[in-house]
Design an enzyme around this catalytic site. Structure first.
Site, PDB file in Angstrom:
ATOM      1  N   SER A 116       0.995  -1.008   0.227  1.00 58.51           N
ATOM      2  CA  SER A 116      -0.257   0.274   0.451  1.00 58.51           C
ATOM      3  C   SER A 116       0.787   1.220  -0.330  1.00 58.51           C
ATOM      4  O   SER A 116       1.330   1.476  -1.228  1.00 58.51           O
ATOM      5  CB  SER A 116      -0.593  -0.195   1.285  1.00 58.51           C
ATOM      6  OG  SER A 116      -1.916   0.245   0.712  1.00 58.51           O
ATOM      7  N   HIS A 138      -7.673  -5.461  -0.307  1.00 62.79           N
ATOM      8  CA  HIS A 138      -5.942  -4.632  -0.451  1.00 62.79           C
ATOM      9  C   HIS A 138      -6.240  -5.458   0.725  1.00 62.79           C
ATOM     10  O   HIS A 138      -6.625  -5.464   2.179  1.00 62.79           O
ATOM     11  CB  HIS A 138      -6.989  -3.179   0.487  1.00 62.79           C
ATOM     12  CG  HIS A 138      -5.493  -2.552   0.308  1.00 62.79           C
ATOM     13  ND1 HIS A 138      -4.956  -1.825  -0.705  1.00 62.79           N
ATOM     14  CD2 HIS A 138      -4.991  -1.299   0.829  1.00 62.79           C
ATOM     15  CE1 HIS A 138      -3.595  -0.867  -0.572  1.00 62.79           C
ATOM     16  NE2 HIS A 138      -3.826  -0.701   0.616  1.00 62.79           N
ATOM     17  N   GLU A 193      -9.371  -4.624  -3.946  1.00 60.47           N
ATOM     18  CA  GLU A 193      -8.910  -3.581  -3.545  1.00 60.47           C
ATOM     19  C   GLU A 193      -9.777  -2.898  -3.038  1.00 60.47           C
ATOM     20  O   GLU A 193      -9.536  -2.574  -1.747  1.00 60.47           O
ATOM     21  CB  GLU A 193      -7.788  -3.347  -4.406  1.00 60.47           C
ATOM     22  CG  GLU A 193      -6.730  -3.656  -4.828  1.00 60.47           C
ATOM     23  CD  GLU A 193      -5.644  -3.887  -4.286  1.00 60.47           C
ATOM     24  OE1 GLU A 193      -5.452  -3.249  -2.971  1.00 60.47           O
ATOM     25  OE2 GLU A 193      -4.648  -4.432  -4.626  1.00 60.47           O
TER      26      GLU A 193
END
Length: 506
Positions: free
Chosen positions: A225, A414, A349
């Site tokens: 991320s 995610h 995600e």
């Protein structure tokens, strides 16, 4: 002195000298910060843990908002507990992380005194330490949107992975976030000091990891991320001296998020909220440096949480020193580290970026968010590297395991790949892992570790069917993107257009 007396004296002296060097147990290590004392946990008896080693001076007082300063050598360091996370931007928002999988959130306290690394390394017996080749090192940058995050997160502790393989070392860093790491204030020469923290953590690793059994020529910088965005950015920032031998970016790229506050007004506005209104640049900085960290944190968090206008944010800004506004141009001019990379994203995600409801926002909204926030920026990062012939190994993760994603719409959300990579999927979440889940986890771990061990050769493993799998360099003209955990297949090669056909500008 008679001969027999002399012989006896020399024998005693030799015995005493041999006792001066303590038996090597690998738990006492000399570093540039001082002598570090680690420990071994009974649950992973093959792993030495060193938690909370300072790599920089505490960024307090005049060092708030300033570049990190190397930690001066001091007295013994008891490295047996996680250091506090850096000051977080707090939020009352309801997400899958607050409501379903809090295992990804940080634990423990917060402090401005937070610039520490945490190390997991195999146990090395005295009889083997001179024979064993130094081990590859993975230096991990945690995510958190550049507003939060840190090393102390149960989903991302690598002890069982290191216990199982006994063939690598993992270092996880803390770095400053939100306004403490990305102040972008007038009067500051360095506006993205959080990224400078990351560089100093890498430099500390270079200077010290050999003492833990690590190979300084095989350091891989890995992140997820915002950590992945940092990793990709790092390659553009240090094209001539990357220190590291390879990069791994999970769900992030250099174009994932940057501040639009080019006028540098956000800091001035926040300064006004904490009693530092109407001052010159230098006086304003001095004033805010005197504000207690918790007061500054509360003012920032409460204002952003209120939804008031003007909106403010503190994330990396393109200063063309640490962050670049046009990475494509920089790549084409060769201003990027010439080292290989693994880059990829997850199939769903978007589930990590929506307000939480049991039903979710619907497939179309999830897909649109997946593409716009993560998948397409990663695709651009991959395409930049492909244009100039840098070896890149691309993946998409599609795993949907009920113990990690117990709510139907979550899927391969995610961060969902991290428990499989760190080896926490079977102990920190909801129920046992399936045999297929173990197969996917061990396969991904083996590929990441193969890459860190020999980046120039590319990831290579033996599959569960005793076949050799060589991950090909990504090419947009061939089926060369690895798709993990789709259907009942651990991995398969697919076309990158599975993602890129729905992106613009690629």
């Amino acid at each position: 002195m008679h001969f027999k007396q002399l012989l006896l004296f020399l024998t005693v002296l030799a015995h005493d000298v041999s006792c001066w060097e303590p038996s090597f147990d690998g738990l006492t290590v000399e570093t540039t910060a001082g002598q570090v004392q680690g420990f071994i946990n009974s649950s992973t008896p093959g792993v030495r843990q060193f938690l909370g080693i300072p790599y920089a001076e505490a960024p307090l007082g005049a060092l708030r908002f300033a570049p990190p300063q190397p930690k001066k050598k001091g007295g013994p360091i008891k490295a047996t507990a996680f250091a506090p996370s850096c000051m977080q931007q707090l939020s009352n928002a309801s997400t899958i992380y607050t409501e379903v999988v809090p295992q990804f959130l940080i634990n423990g306290g917060q402090s401005e005194d937070c610039l520490y690394v945490h190390i997991w390394a195999p146990v090395v017996k005295d009889s083997h330490r001179r024979k064993r080749r130094p081990l590859p090192v993975l230096v991990y940058i945690p995510g958190g949107g550049f507003t939060g995050g840190g090393a102390d997160s149960v989903a991302k502790i690598p002890d069982t992975w290191v216990q199982r393989t006994q063939s690598h070392i993992v270092v996880i860093m803390n770095y400053r976030v939100n306004v403490f790491g990305f102040p972008n204030a007038k009067g500051l020469e360095n506006r993205n000091v959080g990224l400078l923290d990351q560089r100093m953590a890498v430099e500390w690793t270079r200077d010290n990891i050999a003492a833990f059994g690590g190979d300084t020529s095989r350091i891989t910088l890995w992140g997820q991320s915002a950590g992945a965005a940092s990793v990709d950015t790092y390659g553009y920032t240090y094209p001539e001296d990357p220190i590291v031998s390879s990069l791994i970016a999970d769900s992030g790229s250099a174009t994932i998020r940057s501040s639009a506050d080019y006028a540098q007004t956000n800091f001035t506005f926040l300064a006004g909220l904490v009693g530092c209104r109407g001052l010159s640049s230098d006086a304003g900085l001095a004033c805010v440096r005197d504000v207690p960290a918790v007061t500054l944190q509360s003012a920032l968090s409460n204002y952003i949480g209120s939804g008031a206008r003007p909106s403010i944010a503190f994330v990396p800004v393109s200063d063309n020193v640490t962050v670049f506004s046009n990475t494509t141009d920089r790549a084409l001019r060769g201003l990027v580290a010439k080292i290989p990379a693994i880059m990829g994203s997850n199939e769903n995600e978007g589930a990590g970026f929506v307000p939480f409801t049991l039903a979710g926002p619907g497939a179309a909204a999830l897909f649109a968010l997946t593409q716009s926030i993560i998948a397409c920026p990663v695709g651009l990062g991959v395409r930049n590297r492909e244009r100039i012939g840098l070896p890149t190994y691309r993946y998409q993760y599609a795993g949907n395991f009920s113990n990690l994603a117990p709510v139907a719409f979550m899927g391969a959300y995610h961060s969902a790949e991290l428990p499989l990579l760190f080896g926490t999927h079977d102990r920190e979440f909801y129920g046992p892992s399936t045999p297929f889940e173990y197969d996917v986890s061990h396969t991904m771990q083996a590929l990441w570790l193969s890459f860190a061990s020999n980046p120039s050769a590319g990831p290579v493993i033996a599959t569960s069917r005793r076949q050799r799998f060589e991950w090909p360099e990504y090419s947009s003209d061939t089926d060369s993107m690895v798709l993990f955990a789709s259907g009942d297949r651990v991995l398969q090669l697919v076309d990158g257009d599975r993602i890129d056909a729905n992106c613009t500008g690629l």
